[in-house]
Design an enzyme around this catalytic site. Structure first.
Site, short mmCIF file in Angstrom:
data_model
loop_
_atom_site.label_atom_id
_atom_site.label_comp_id
_atom_site.label_asym_id
_atom_site.label_seq_id
_atom_site.Cartn_x
_atom_site.Cartn_y
_atom_site.Cartn_z
N ASN A 1 8.28 -5.37 -0.86
CA ASN A 1 8.19 -4.20 0.02
C ASN A 1 6.72 -4.10 0.41
O ASN A 1 5.89 -3.61 -0.37
CB ASN A 1 8.65 -2.92 -0.69
CG ASN A 1 8.62 -1.73 0.27
OD1 ASN A 1 7.97 -1.80 1.33
ND2 ASN A 1 9.27 -0.64 -0.09
N GLU B 1 12.82 -9.24 1.99
CA GLU B 1 12.00 -8.11 2.44
C GLU B 1 12.78 -6.83 2.15
O GLU B 1 13.97 -6.75 2.44
CB GLU B 1 11.76 -8.26 3.95
CG GLU B 1 10.95 -7.12 4.55
CD GLU B 1 10.80 -7.28 6.07
OE1 GLU B 1 11.07 -8.38 6.60
OE2 GLU B 1 10.44 -6.29 6.72
N ARG C 1 12.90 4.60 12.83
CA ARG C 1 11.70 5.44 12.77
C ARG C 1 10.80 5.20 13.99
O ARG C 1 11.27 4.75 15.02
CB ARG C 1 11.02 5.21 11.42
CG ARG C 1 11.97 5.51 10.25
CD ARG C 1 11.31 5.29 8.91
NE ARG C 1 10.15 6.18 8.73
CZ ARG C 1 9.23 6.00 7.79
NH1 ARG C 1 9.35 4.99 6.94
NH2 ARG C 1 8.21 6.83 7.70
N ARG D 1 4.95 11.09 -2.32
CA ARG D 1 4.69 10.77 -0.91
C ARG D 1 5.94 10.98 -0.05
O ARG D 1 6.96 10.32 -0.28
CB ARG D 1 4.31 9.29 -0.87
CG ARG D 1 4.09 8.73 0.49
CD ARG D 1 4.02 7.21 0.43
NE ARG D 1 3.81 6.69 1.75
CZ ARG D 1 4.17 5.49 2.14
NH1 ARG D 1 4.75 4.66 1.31
NH2 ARG D 1 3.94 5.11 3.37
N HIS E 1 12.84 -2.43 2.14
CA HIS E 1 12.29 -1.12 2.53
C HIS E 1 13.22 -0.03 2.03
O HIS E 1 14.45 -0.15 2.14
CB HIS E 1 12.18 -1.00 4.06
CG HIS E 1 11.32 -2.07 4.65
ND1 HIS E 1 9.95 -2.04 4.57
CD2 HIS E 1 11.64 -3.22 5.28
CE1 HIS E 1 9.46 -3.12 5.14
NE2 HIS E 1 10.47 -3.86 5.57
N TYR F 1 11.16 9.01 1.52
CA TYR F 1 11.20 7.94 0.51
C TYR F 1 11.89 8.33 -0.80
O TYR F 1 12.01 7.51 -1.70
CB TYR F 1 9.77 7.45 0.22
CG TYR F 1 9.09 6.88 1.45
CD1 TYR F 1 9.60 5.75 2.08
CD2 TYR F 1 7.95 7.49 1.99
CE1 TYR F 1 9.00 5.23 3.21
CE2 TYR F 1 7.33 6.96 3.12
CZ TYR F 1 7.86 5.83 3.73
OH TYR F 1 7.26 5.31 4.85
N ALA G 1 3.18 -0.47 4.87
CA ALA G 1 2.77 -0.55 6.28
C ALA G 1 2.27 -1.95 6.67
O ALA G 1 2.25 -2.29 7.86
CB ALA G 1 1.69 0.49 6.56
N PRO H 1 0.79 -1.22 0.00
CA PRO H 1 0.00 0.00 0.00
C PRO H 1 0.83 1.28 0.00
O PRO H 1 1.86 1.34 0.67
CB PRO H 1 -0.80 -0.08 1.31
CG PRO H 1 -0.61 -1.42 1.85
CD PRO H 1 0.47 -2.11 1.11
N ASN H 2 0.34 2.23 -0.74
CA ASN H 2 0.88 3.60 -0.81
C ASN H 2 2.18 3.71 -1.59
O ASN H 2 2.67 4.82 -1.83
CB ASN H 2 1.05 4.20 0.59
CG ASN H 2 -0.26 4.26 1.35
OD1 ASN H 2 -1.23 4.77 0.82
ND2 ASN H 2 -0.31 3.72 2.55
C1 DQA Z 1 8.37 1.21 3.88
C2 DQA Z 1 8.42 1.39 5.41
C3 DQA Z 1 7.05 1.19 6.03
O1 DQA Z 1 7.13 1.41 7.44
C4 DQA Z 1 6.06 2.18 5.47
O2 DQA Z 1 4.78 1.97 6.00
C5 DQA Z 1 6.03 2.17 3.96
C6 DQA Z 1 7.30 2.09 3.24
C7 DQA Z 1 9.70 1.56 3.21
O3 DQA Z 1 9.88 1.18 2.05
O4 DQA Z 1 10.55 2.23 3.81
O5 DQA Z 1 4.99 2.31 3.35
O6 DQA Z 1 8.08 -0.15 3.61
#
Ligand code: DQA
Length: 147
Positions: free
Chosen positions: A75, A99, A108, A19, A101, A24, A78, A11-12
């Site tokens: 990735n 995994e 964080r 964003r 990020h 990011y 959240a 998501p997102n």
């Molecule tokens: C994320 C880190 C997550 O905590 C966050 O909710 C994201 C992006 C990252 O790529 O740093 O949406 O996965």
């Protein structure tokens, strides 16, 4: 037949570029996908990419990957921090999982410190921004190499 790597985006991540660029970066998801695809192609793999804002879609994508993908880079956004259904789907996937990020969640907010995906991931790439997409593919390729 060329083996396939699944890149899964949660998501997102479709909003990357607009964003929170201070967290990011300014690259869009399509830029990261291209970097991942170039790395996969360089190593003789095909890259498939799926992004969804919905947990169930990602679970379905992991199930489907069981039929065609050699490994997964994910990735989860959240969902990383609470999506046990994604945890279970990845646990049932028979192949390496990296995994990924962009940020380093450990630096964080405390709610980002727990990953429910890490226990079913082979390894984690975090905190390297967009370069993480290349690093994650290279790590996965290393895991897929016969030894
Ligand atoms: C994320 C880190 C997550 O905590 C966050 O909710 C994201 C992006 C990252 O790529 O740093 O949406 O996965």
């Amino acid at each position: 037949m060329t083996a396939t790597i699944l890149l899964l985006s949660g998501p997102n991540l479709d909003l990357l570029g607009q964003r929170e660029p201070e967290v990011y970066g300014t690259a869009a998801l399509e830029d990261h996908r291209r970097v991942a695809e170039e790395a996969a192609t360089r190593h003789g793999y095909r890259l498939e990419h799926r992004q969804s804002n919905h947990e169930g879609d990602l679970v379905d994508a992991v199930h489907a990957a069981g039929g065609y993908a050699a490994g997964i880079v994910v990735n989860p956004g959240a969902l990383t921090h609470y999506a046990w259904s994604l945890h279970d789907a990845l646990a049932a996937f028979d192949g390496p999982v990296v995994e990924l990020h962009l940020s380093n969640p450990q630096r964080r907010e405390p709610w980002r410190h727990r990953s429910v995906v890490s226990p079913v991931a082979t390894g984690v790439v975090a905190g390297f921004g967009g370069d993480g997409y290349r690093l994650a593919i290279e790590a996965l390729v290393g895991l897929l190499r016969p030894r």
